[in-house]
Scaffold this active site. Structure first.
Site, PDB file in Angstrom:
ATOM      1  N   HIS A   1       0.824  -1.213   0.000  1.00  0.00           N
ATOM      2  CA  HIS A   1       0.000   0.000   0.000  1.00  0.00           C
ATOM      3  C   HIS A   1       0.855   1.259   0.000  1.00  0.00           C
ATOM      4  O   HIS A   1       1.946   1.291   0.584  1.00  0.00           O
ATOM      5  CB  HIS A   1      -0.999   0.009   1.164  1.00  0.00           C
ATOM      6  CG  HIS A   1      -0.390  -0.006   2.536  1.00  0.00           C
ATOM      7  ND1 HIS A   1      -0.004   1.137   3.188  1.00  0.00           N
ATOM      8  CD2 HIS A   1      -0.127  -1.020   3.390  1.00  0.00           C
ATOM      9  CE1 HIS A   1       0.467   0.824   4.391  1.00  0.00           C
ATOM     10  NE2 HIS A   1       0.416  -0.489   4.530  1.00  0.00           N
TER      11      HIS A   1
ATOM     12  N   ASP B   1      -0.277   4.372   0.983  1.00  0.00           N
ATOM     13  CA  ASP B   1      -0.571   5.348   2.035  1.00  0.00           C
ATOM     14  C   ASP B   1       0.253   5.080   3.292  1.00  0.00           C
ATOM     15  O   ASP B   1       0.674   3.949   3.563  1.00  0.00           O
ATOM     16  CB  ASP B   1      -2.076   5.390   2.357  1.00  0.00           C
ATOM     17  CG  ASP B   1      -2.659   4.035   2.708  1.00  0.00           C
ATOM     18  OD1 ASP B   1      -2.315   3.042   2.032  1.00  0.00           O
ATOM     19  OD2 ASP B   1      -3.439   3.951   3.670  1.00  0.00           O
TER      20      ASP B   1
ATOM     21  N   ASP C   1       6.507   0.474   6.631  1.00  0.00           N
ATOM     22  CA  ASP C   1       5.078   0.229   6.365  1.00  0.00           C
ATOM     23  C   ASP C   1       4.582   1.198   5.293  1.00  0.00           C
ATOM     24  O   ASP C   1       4.162   2.288   5.614  1.00  0.00           O
ATOM     25  CB  ASP C   1       4.307   0.412   7.675  1.00  0.00           C
ATOM     26  CG  ASP C   1       2.816   0.166   7.510  1.00  0.00           C
ATOM     27  OD1 ASP C   1       2.423  -0.443   6.512  1.00  0.00           O
ATOM     28  OD2 ASP C   1       2.055   0.602   8.384  1.00  0.00           O
TER      29      ASP C   1
ATOM     30  N   GLU D   1      -5.030   1.806   2.758  1.00  0.00           N
ATOM     31  CA  GLU D   1      -4.915   0.638   3.634  1.00  0.00           C
ATOM     32  C   GLU D   1      -5.054   1.038   5.094  1.00  0.00           C
ATOM     33  O   GLU D   1      -5.603   0.298   5.900  1.00  0.00           O
ATOM     34  CB  GLU D   1      -3.560  -0.052   3.418  1.00  0.00           C
ATOM     35  CG  GLU D   1      -3.483  -1.463   4.000  1.00  0.00           C
ATOM     36  CD  GLU D   1      -3.166  -1.492   5.489  1.00  0.00           C
ATOM     37  OE1 GLU D   1      -3.548  -2.463   6.156  1.00  0.00           O
ATOM     38  OE2 GLU D   1      -2.551  -0.540   6.004  1.00  0.00           O
ATOM     39  N   GLU D   2      -4.564   2.227   5.411  1.00  0.00           N
ATOM     40  CA  GLU D   2      -4.513   2.626   6.824  1.00  0.00           C
ATOM     41  C   GLU D   2      -5.865   3.101   7.359  1.00  0.00           C
ATOM     42  O   GLU D   2      -6.023   3.260   8.568  1.00  0.00           O
ATOM     43  CB  GLU D   2      -3.463   3.734   7.026  1.00  0.00           C
ATOM     44  CG  GLU D   2      -2.044   3.326   6.622  1.00  0.00           C
ATOM     45  CD  GLU D   2      -1.431   2.286   7.564  1.00  0.00           C
ATOM     46  OE1 GLU D   2      -2.111   1.863   8.507  1.00  0.00           O
ATOM     47  OE2 GLU D   2      -0.271   1.900   7.322  1.00  0.00           O
TER      48      GLU D   2
ATOM     49  N   ASP E   1       2.768  -7.036   4.518  1.00  0.00           N
ATOM     50  CA  ASP E   1       2.380  -5.866   5.326  1.00  0.00           C
ATOM     51  C   ASP E   1       2.419  -6.154   6.821  1.00  0.00           C
ATOM     52  O   ASP E   1       1.901  -5.392   7.618  1.00  0.00           O
ATOM     53  CB  ASP E   1       0.988  -5.385   4.904  1.00  0.00           C
ATOM     54  CG  ASP E   1       0.703  -3.986   5.428  1.00  0.00           C
ATOM     55  OD1 ASP E   1       1.666  -3.242   5.688  1.00  0.00           O
ATOM     56  OD2 ASP E   1      -0.487  -3.647   5.594  1.00  0.00           O
TER      57      ASP E   1
ATOM     58  N   HIS F   1       4.135   2.726  12.235  1.00  0.00           N
ATOM     59  CA  HIS F   1       3.307   3.692  12.970  1.00  0.00           C
ATOM     60  C   HIS F   1       4.047   4.329  14.154  1.00  0.00           C
ATOM     61  O   HIS F   1       3.495   5.179  14.837  1.00  0.00           O
ATOM     62  CB  HIS F   1       1.988   3.072  13.468  1.00  0.00           C
ATOM     63  CG  HIS F   1       1.116   2.562  12.365  1.00  0.00           C
ATOM     64  ND1 HIS F   1      -0.255   2.520  12.457  1.00  0.00           N
ATOM     65  CD2 HIS F   1       1.398   2.095  11.137  1.00  0.00           C
ATOM     66  CE1 HIS F   1      -0.762   2.015  11.332  1.00  0.00           C
ATOM     67  NE2 HIS F   1       0.234   1.755  10.517  1.00  0.00           N
TER      68      HIS F   1
HETATM   69 ZN   LIG Z   1       0.838  -1.428   6.361  1.00  0.00          ZN
END
Ligand SMILES: [Zn+2]
Length: 409
Positions: free
Chosen positions: A95, A97, A128, A162-163, A190, A384
């Site tokens: 992903h 984003d 990520d 995705e987030e 992921d 994150h």
């Molecule tokens: Zn991810």
């Protein structure tokens, strides 16, 4: 020299180019509009030119309408690379984003100006999901530059959203295209662990419940004049603990191997010690093995609620905050899992283990649609966090794992 050796040597020669690409991607923060960002359009344009310059074909941008984004849509890109046989396609989905950086004071540098320190790249999104996005793109580039044709068609899916729920990303792609086939092998890099041994193939259903218990407030010295809602709620948590006994199945695919039923959040009731609380609110987080249906659990919860109501004279309101049924698991013996295990052994000398997790990965969208997907990557799990990083060796290693899968019969 074998084809694999040639590809591995070629991937090693990409080290600087891959780091460079990470730095460029990092400078294009693709934050969802609902997280205060501009979406993925700029990042997608950059990736699109990479795909066009590096031998990818049938490149398609799918635009999910999104009036909250400045461009009015959220792009997802599908791009292919021809193989000897088109009976199936081996996909790597990543992903575009990223999540916002959070408190900047917690970062040692600018989260959008990736920096290198001790074999790691730091910056928002570098793990990520850029680590494996870059890995998959350069793995395929290596096939092109070595002039080696894989046995099957290869493809990447670079998706949005995705987030923040996937509705304007892979969910939209699955609903509006016929890009995937049940014969395809789908790798979603992921999530994973430090050793690269976790192959996630299944997840538990999620059931989140809120309980509001209403009794009658009274002075702390005269509980007989009231009904203590907190005490009743306390007994309710004990009653609900019996769910473990009522749903006792064990499945060793999962860690922990059982369904879990835990009281979690507790709202404040009275602010002082000498008042019997008339109202009490707590929550519960249940994770169910896919063998159990959510309504069966809800039924037992209702039974517990009625029992406590009768015993204490309170009224208890139960509210479902979230109920997400697990997708059908990908078989631990599915071709994509077996192929990953062989590749992990060869590249990292580790034994990949198919496992189930507590719930909520993007692979569930594929599984719900009937396509077996496996989640795998070698990561320190800094996603994150402030000072998110990617081991450069993991980025190259994962590229080699993908290449190994691409070369398998
Ligand atoms: Zn991810």
């Amino acid at each position: 020299m074998t084809s694999l050796e040639k590809i591995i040597r070629r991937i090693d020669s990409y080290r600087d180019a891959m780091i460079n690409m990470q730095v460029k991607l990092c400078a294009l923060p693709a934050i969802a509009p609902s997280n205060g960002g501009q979406g993925e359009v700029k990042k997608a344009a950059f990736l699109l030119s990479f795909l066009q310059e590096n031998g990818f074909s049938d490149i398609q941008t799918i635009k999910a309408p999104d009036m909250d984004s400045p461009d009015g849509y959220r792009p997802s890109i599908l791009a292919h690379f021809p193989g000897k046989n088109s009976v199936k396609t081996i996909w790597v989905m990543t992903h575009m984003d990223v999540v916002p950086p959070g408190e900047l004071a917690q970062w040692r540098g600018d989260p959008y100006k990736a920096w290198i320190e001790g074999g790691k790249i730091y910056g928002r999104g570098v793990e990520d999901n850029q680590q494996d996005m870059v890995a998959s793109l350069f793995a395929i580039k290596a096939f092109r530059e070595e002039g080696i044709k894989p046995n099957y068609r290869l493809a990447v899916a670079l998706v949005s959203d995705e987030e923040t729920g996937n509705i304007k990303g892979i969910d939209y792609v699955l609903k509006t295209t016929e890009a995937f086939s049940p014969r395809d092998m789908i790798i979603v890099p992921d999530a994973g662990n430090e050793k690269g041994t976790l192959i996630e193939v299944a997840e538990k259903s999620i059931l989140w419940l809120k309980f509001k218990t209403v009794g009658r407030q009274a002075h702390g010295s005269t509980p007989n004049k009231g009904i203590n809602s907190f005490k009743a709620a306390g007994f309710l948590t004990v009653e609900l603990d019996r769910l473990y006994k009522k749903f006792p199945l064990r499945d060793r695919l999962f860690e922990p191997p059982v369904s879990t039923f835990e009281p979690t959040k507790k709202e404040a009731n009275v602010p002082n010690i000498n008042t019997i609380p008339g109202e009490d609110v707590f929550y519960m987080d249940c994770r169910l093995l896919p063998q159990y249906a959510i309504p069966a659990v809800e039924k037992e919860v209702h039974r517990a609620v009625r029992k406590i109501e009768a015993r204490f004279g309170v009224s208890i309101e139960m509210e479902v905050k979230q109920a997400a049924a697990a997708a059908p698991p990908t078989s631990a013996r599915a071709p994509v899992v077996m192929a990953l295990k062989r590749a992990i052994k060869e590249v990292y000398d580790e034994s990949g283990r198919p496992r189930g997790i507590g719930g909520g990965t993007v692979a569930a969208f594929f599984r719900h649609a009937g396509f077996p997907a496996a989640v795998w990557s070698k990561v320190d799990e800094t996603a994150h966090q402030p000072n998110e990083y990617c081991h450069i060796d993991n980025m190259l290693g994962d590229a080699k794992v993908f290449a190994h899968v691409f070369l398998q019969e």
